[in-house]
Design an enzyme around this catalytic site. Structure first.
Site, PDB file in Angstrom:
ATOM      1  N   HIS A   1      37.186 -19.746  59.664  1.00  0.00           N
ATOM      2  CA  HIS A   1      36.982 -18.380  59.198  1.00  0.00           C
ATOM      3  C   HIS A   1      36.489 -17.464  60.318  1.00  0.00           C
ATOM      4  O   HIS A   1      36.885 -16.303  60.389  1.00  0.00           O
ATOM      5  CB  HIS A   1      35.969 -18.373  58.051  1.00  0.00           C
TER       6      HIS A   1
ATOM      7  N   HIS B   1      37.722 -12.598  50.309  1.00  0.00           N
ATOM      8  CA  HIS B   1      36.574 -13.314  49.761  1.00  0.00           C
ATOM      9  C   HIS B   1      37.096 -14.177  48.617  1.00  0.00           C
ATOM     10  O   HIS B   1      36.627 -14.113  47.486  1.00  0.00           O
ATOM     11  CB  HIS B   1      35.488 -12.347  49.291  1.00  0.00           C
TER      12      HIS B   1
END
Length: 751
Positions: free
Chosen positions: A55, A104
């Site tokens: 990420h 998200h």
């Protein structure tokens, strides 16, 4: 537990460390040892594990993302490109806009409300860190089938989280998408976009120059929520049995973030900020390493000074915590009193936790012991870079060969229209968007269900000089198209967002993207990813719109089943005069209805094939970027000259859905004659580079000449008026019946 200091790490080289539990591979851990010349301390291991996560480091995607730079078109508007918290473009009259979209996804499945809410909060802070006032948000949402229990659990919480956080901040939600597809069951996509405005000579960057300058942590206190949250959740395969290992999702406080916004803006106005970084994924680890790496090269931090909500937190936990509503600033010693006074005015806690050095090292202490001593660039910029193997999926050829040509054509096109118009994907999203405040602050010019959102600039910024300019934004993506052909699918997503901005009369300027894919360790997924990036980079070069930044979201799968590859593209455009904007649909009777562009028999990945037959196969619509560019030029010039009364892009569901939505926009019907010989193709094909427009009869000749000059096909369809959508010889549906089908789709499922 003994404090794991640098001295102790040197004395205990063989002590076992839980690097695998933190997501690090054997070779990655060994590389850290080589960099440091010893084993890392627990705190150093925490930093490297989150900073080298998928990420944060983009270790599987970097080799492909470089194309956005090497193929970037020349752009006079681009002020800040990739590599910063968000891209910045010049929108004229001394103003700049900064915008970005991020994911998200996994946190929103674990805890829908907080996952989605903190997704909004995080992207807003990215915009704040560029020196801008956030002025609007958008969201691109994808869920499993609308009738699935999983969707009924996740969707209401996600929408509530977005609504709660954005409404509390006072930010209008001006657009986005809500899409349903079985491939997203167990792995929804929650992609949040924010846009901000600033004077173009007041851009802030994430850098820590000047030895002796102070490092200030301000905003909310650090807690145990979200320890390793986004950095870990988004960097591994997502399986139901991993529930016990999932870190806590971050908990948001929008009221603190609202104070933080106003505090930051006053700090910028007072010119007391040298560099600034938000604390998102990887928290203090990310902010300190990135600021130091981009500055003079060194920083010294006392972790005992970090304000805590939970005094029992260990240093490793402080470094990995992703508690929300926090920022880190670099401030000169002389400006510290003014900085602290402004924070105190806004009731924002602020603490000096360290200072900038020129040592080339990031040094952190705890209880007087050195627990971190690393070269910051090795964590921030020099993580592993993988050239993952990739190859075309085994069933790709068979998928492409199984085209929609074999599907039976409908006998009743009226029924087909109503079925599609009342389906979850094409039905009204008012059930969702009514929970968002689209007009707070009074600067929204266009919002959902318009093709793109639009904001006026001058009134969006208190004290701004008067200007007629505005910005327009749209997000689009189509996972089915990308599954059939990821190269073309990414280009079609860009084309649709580009076209949606253009139909408002704005000129597309720049691109942000959120690339949602399965596991990068799967060669078939990496093929999809590499093709999508290549397609997007090529298309941006042709259309002349640079990629300013974005987000890669991997591991979007449950077990071994990946989602459809889903590149979501955001396009920002500018319009010289918001009074010249073009609204979606038919505003009044007596207008000529025109179809722009060329229609072909293209049903691969279409809503008709998906909704009516549950079929996915064949090839997506052809991409014609030159046609998209010409269409956008026609629409922008026509809007500026006041030739258009209404416009609407053609995409999902084709001309039939565009006509129905145009009638529904203000309850004005139309009577049209189809231009081709095949009514089904004319109505439901999803050919790209097309738009539906309406013009006054006295403006037709000028508009037609404009189309000829730009070589954009223009077909006359008929006239607006009446209380029904009438397609001569094909169907006749009262607007009231269209509205009933359109508005009942989501309430029928969600209540």
């Amino acid at each position: 537990m003994a404090l794991d200091s640098v001295k102790r790490a040197q004395e205990t080289p063989e002590e076992r460390q839980p690097y695998a539990e933190l997501g690090m591979k054997d070779d990655e851990y060994q590389r850290v040892r080589e960099i440091l010349g010893r084993r890392p301390t627990g705190s150093e291991l925490a930093i490297y594990s989150v900073m080298w996560s998928e990420h944060c480091s983009y270790k599987s995607s970097k080799v492909h993302l470089r194309q956005f730079g090497t193929k970037a078109p020349e752009s006079e508007a681009l002020l800040v490109g990739m590599g910063e918290n968000a891209g910045v473009v010049d929108v004229g009259d001394g103003w700049a806009a900064t915008f970005k979209i991020e994911s998200h996804n996994h946190p929103s499945y674990v805890e829908p409300h907080q996952g989605a809410a903190t997704g909004v909060g995080g992207i807003v802070r990215d915009i704040m860190s560029m020196g801008a006032r956030p002025v609007a948000v958008m969201d691109s949402l994808r869920f499993g089938g609308a009738d699935q229990p999983d969707t009924r659990r996740v969707l209401p919480g996600v929408v509530e989280g977005i609504s709660h956080y954005g409404n509390c901040l006072g930010l209008p939600n001006i657009g986005g998408e809500v899409v349903f597809d079985p491939c997203y069951i167990g792995n929804p996509l929650v992609n949040a976009l924010c846009v901000g405005l600033l004077r173009k000579d007041q851009i802030k960057l994430a850098t820590a120059p000047g030895p002796g300058n102070k490092v200030v942590l301000f905003g909310a206190r650090t807690g145990a929520d979200g320890i390793g949250g986004a950095s870990v959740l988004a960097s591994a395969t997502f399986e139901d049995e991993s529930q016990a290992k999932r870190p806590a999702v971050q908990v948001g406080d929008p009221f603190m973030e609202k104070l933080l916004i106003e505090c930051c803006l006053e700090l910028y106005q007072a010119d007391v900020v040298v560099g600034i970084q938000d604390l998102g994924a990887a928290g203090v680890s990310c902010a300190t390493t990135e600021l130091a790496a981009k500055g003079t090269g060194g920083m010294r931090v006392d972790l005992n000074l970090v304000p805590l909500r939970d005094p029992s937190l260990r240093p490793e936990e402080i470094l990995m915590s992703e508690s929300q509503e926090r920022m880190m600033a670099v401030v000169t010693p002389d400006d510290i009193p003014a900085f602290m006074a402004i924070c105190d005015k806004w009731d924002v806690p602020a603490t000096v936790i360290g200072e900038v050095t020129d040592s080339g090292r990031l040094v952190m202490t705890w209880d007087g012991e050195v627990i971190v001593d690393i070269p910051p660039g090795t964590a921030a910029d020099e993580g592993p870079v993988y050239e993952r193997p990739f190859h075309e999926p085994a069933g790709q050829a068979a998928l492409n060969a199984d085209g929609p040509e074999r599907l039976p054509r409908p006998a009743d096109l009226r029924e087909t229209l109503l079925t599609l118009l009342g389906s979850p994907n094409l039905g009204s999203k008012e059930w969702v968007t009514s929970q968002y405040d689209r007009y707070v602050r009074g600067n929204t010019v266009l919002a959902q269900p318009a093709d793109a959102g639009m904001l006026r600039i001058s009134e969006a910024m208190p004290g701004a000089e008067e200007t007629t300019r505005g910005i327009a934004l749209a997000t689009d993506g189509n996972g089915r198209y990308a599954r059939l052909d990821p190269y073309s699918g990414a280009q079609l997503a860009l084309s649709e967002a580009y076209r949606n901005v253009a139909v408002t009369g704005a000129k597309p300027l720049a691109v942000t993207n959120c690339l949602n894919f399965g596991s990068p360790e799967d060669p078939e997924v990496m093929w999809q990813f590499s093709e999508a990036v290549r397609g997007l980079a090529d298309a941006c070069r042709t259309l002349g719109v640079p990629v300013t930044g974005g987000n890669v979201s991997f591991y979007n799968q449950t077990g071994s089943t990946a989602i459809n590859p889903t590149p979501v593209i955001g396009v920002l455009g500018v319009i010289d005069d918001v009074a010249r904007r073009v609204r979606s649909g038919f505003p009044e009777a007596g207008l000529r209805v025109l179809l722009l562009g060329e229609t072909r028999e293209e049903f691969g990945g279409s809503e008709w094939a998906h909704v009516v037959h549950g079929h996915l196969g064949g090839l997506p619509p052809q991409v014609n970027l030159e046609a998209e560019r010409a269409l956008a030029a026609v629409l922008a010039e026509a809007a500026a000259r006041g030739l258009l009364e209404g416009s609407h892009d053609l995409s999902d569901g084709g001309l039939a859905i565009a006509l129905a939505e145009a009638c529904l926009s203000r309850g004005v019907g139309c009577t049209v004659t189809l231009p081709g010989e095949d009514a089904f193709t004319d109505l439901f094909s999803e050919s790209a580079a097309r738009a539906l427009v309406c013009v006054r009869p006295d403006a037709f000749d000028a508009f037609a000449e404009l189309c000829v000059r730009h070589e954009v096909p223009c077909s006359g369809l008929g006239l607006t008026g009446g209380d029904a959508l009438v397609v001569e010889g094909v169907l006749d549906v009262p607007v009231a019946e269209l509205r009933e089908a359109h508005t009942s789709a989501l309430p029928r499922v969600f209540g």
